[in-house]
Motif scaffolding. Structure first.
Motif: not given
Lengths: 101, 327
Positions: A28-47
């Motif tokens: 989870l720490a890795y995921q958060l530090s990479s900016g992919n907080d699961p509670s915030l939903g999907a990233a906008a495809g790098g935009t």
């Protein structure tokens, strides 16, 4: 005479629990530090990042569920009567409807 | 668990009350419903702009700057001013003259609306509404100590923007002490009671184009209201279609690309304010307005869009790795 299974000793149980916790924590720490907080939903495809509105939740007020109901039959736009006399009916006889008025 | 369910005509529309079990010492639900019905009838008699004998009409025609006003009228004016403040002037309660110029002179209760599809086909290009820079509503002052309302004579007030929601909220205050209840004043709805937290009410949302139920909301408290163009829409003497939701900047009916908005709020007045403000703002502004409490936008095309908390779905997502194993 049957033998009862030996109770596992404390140390393996303790250390395996700690290890499992550490692995999940690191994941989870890795995921958060990479900016992919699961509670915030999907990233906008790098935009470009979207502006984030920070809101203070004063009161969590309501439990709301939306059930799409496309196949439902037509509902009368709220109960309409032609007389101004009140009509008393048994509970749950007609749905409550919000509509423009 | 049984509930008293009563339905009657009120405020140019319908009203419905569902009242659950009373706490000890409270009146039976039937008696509470009758009192609520009388309150709503009194509310309408005092605050309708279509009833010449109403206190609102007396205020609007009074030549004095400061006019004595009942508590109910002061509450209604204050609710209208708060709606204007909250919406930045989009929900403007001083458009009585403009709405009459648009053709909405008498009550349209029971009058079938013009076909919305045809009106949309002939409507001018869509654009968001704007507040009137004059902001006449800021000239109103409510003085509870003196029991009066001050404003420049000739500036008329219309409670239509927040009236039904306010009636629902005031009735809801009178129903504290019942296990759960729902007050529906012409589609502006207030829900309360501890029982509703356990057993939420289902509220159907009517689609403005088809009349079908487009969604079901399960609500345990607060308010919900819908504004739309599908009722109180007519063809004027000049052949153009008009409706009752005006752009305050122009005084003309607003065509914003939205034909209906359902909004949630802490109260029915708040929900009503948010739904009107969102509809007048168009899709982009409407999304922003509904972001906090949630709601539904219905576009001209008939598409229904969920906004804010209603658009959130729970999800669990694990870290993704790029093809080939690189993170």
């Amino acid at each position: 005479m049957t033998k009862r299974p030996r109770r596992p000793s404390f140390a393996p149980v303790f250390w395996s629990s700690i290890s499992l916790f550490a692995v999940l924590f690191a994941l989870l720490a890795y995921q958060l530090s990479s900016g992919n907080d699961p509670s915030l939903g999907a990233a906008a495809g790098g935009t470009a990042s979207r502006p984030v509105l920070v809101r203070r939740i004063v009161k969590r007020r309501i439990v709301t569920t939306v059930v799409p109901n496309p196949g439902a039959s037509s509902v009368s736009s709220g109960p309409v009567t032609t007389s101004s006399a009140p009509v008393v009916s048994s509970s749950g006889s007609a749905p409550i409807t919000t509509s423009a008025s | 668990m049984s509930e008293h369910d009563v339905l009657f005509d009120a405020m140019g529309s319908h009203a419905r009350l569902l009242i659950g079990d009373p706490e000890p010492g409270m009146a039976p639900p039937a008696a509470a419903a009758e009192r609520a019905r009388q309150f709503i009838a009194d509310f309408d008699a005092k605050l309708s702009r279509f009833k010449p004998g109403s206190e609102l009409c007396a205020l609007n025609t009074d030549p004095r700057r400061r006019v004595p006003a009942s508590e109910l009228l002061r509450q209604a004016v204050r609710a209208g001013l708060q709606a204007a403040e909250r919406s930045g002037g989009l929900v403007d309660p001083t458009l009585a003259e403009e709405i009459e110029s648009a053709g909405y002179v008498g009550s349209r209760a029971g009058v079938p609306g013009a076909p919305l599809g045809a009106a949309l086909a002939e409507a001018p290009p869509r654009r968001p509404a704007s507040p009137n820079p004059k902001a006449r509503w800021r000239q109103f002052e409510v003085d509870d100590e003196a029991g009066s309302i001050a404003r420049p004579p000739g500036v008329r007030f219309d409670t239509g923007g927040a009236g039904k929601g306010l009636a629902a909220d005031l009735v809801a205050e009178r129903l504290r002490g019942y296990s759960r209840f729902i007050v529906d004043c012409g589609g502006d709805i207030r829900i309360g009671g501890p029982g509703a937290l356990v057993r939420p009410y289902e509220v159907f949302v009517e689609h403005p184009l088809t009349g079908d139920r487009s969604h079901v909301l399960r609500l345990s408290s607060g308010g919900v209201a819908t504004s739309g163009l599908n009722v109180r829409i007519w063809r004027g003497p000049d052949g153009r279609y008009a409706h009752h939701l005006l752009d305050p900047a122009t005084g003309e009916p607003a065509w914003t690309g939205l034909i209906g908005v359902t909004a949630l709020g802490d109260t029915a007045v708040e929900a009503e304010t948010l739904s009107k403000a969102a509809l007048l703002s168009g899709a982009d502004g409407g999304r922003e307005i509904l972001a906090e409490h949630g709601g539904l936008l219905v576009h001209d095309s008939g598409e229904v869009e969920r906004v804010g908390p209603l658009s959130v779905r729970p999800r669990i997502r694990l870290p993704q790795t790029a093809p080939g194993g690189a993170a």
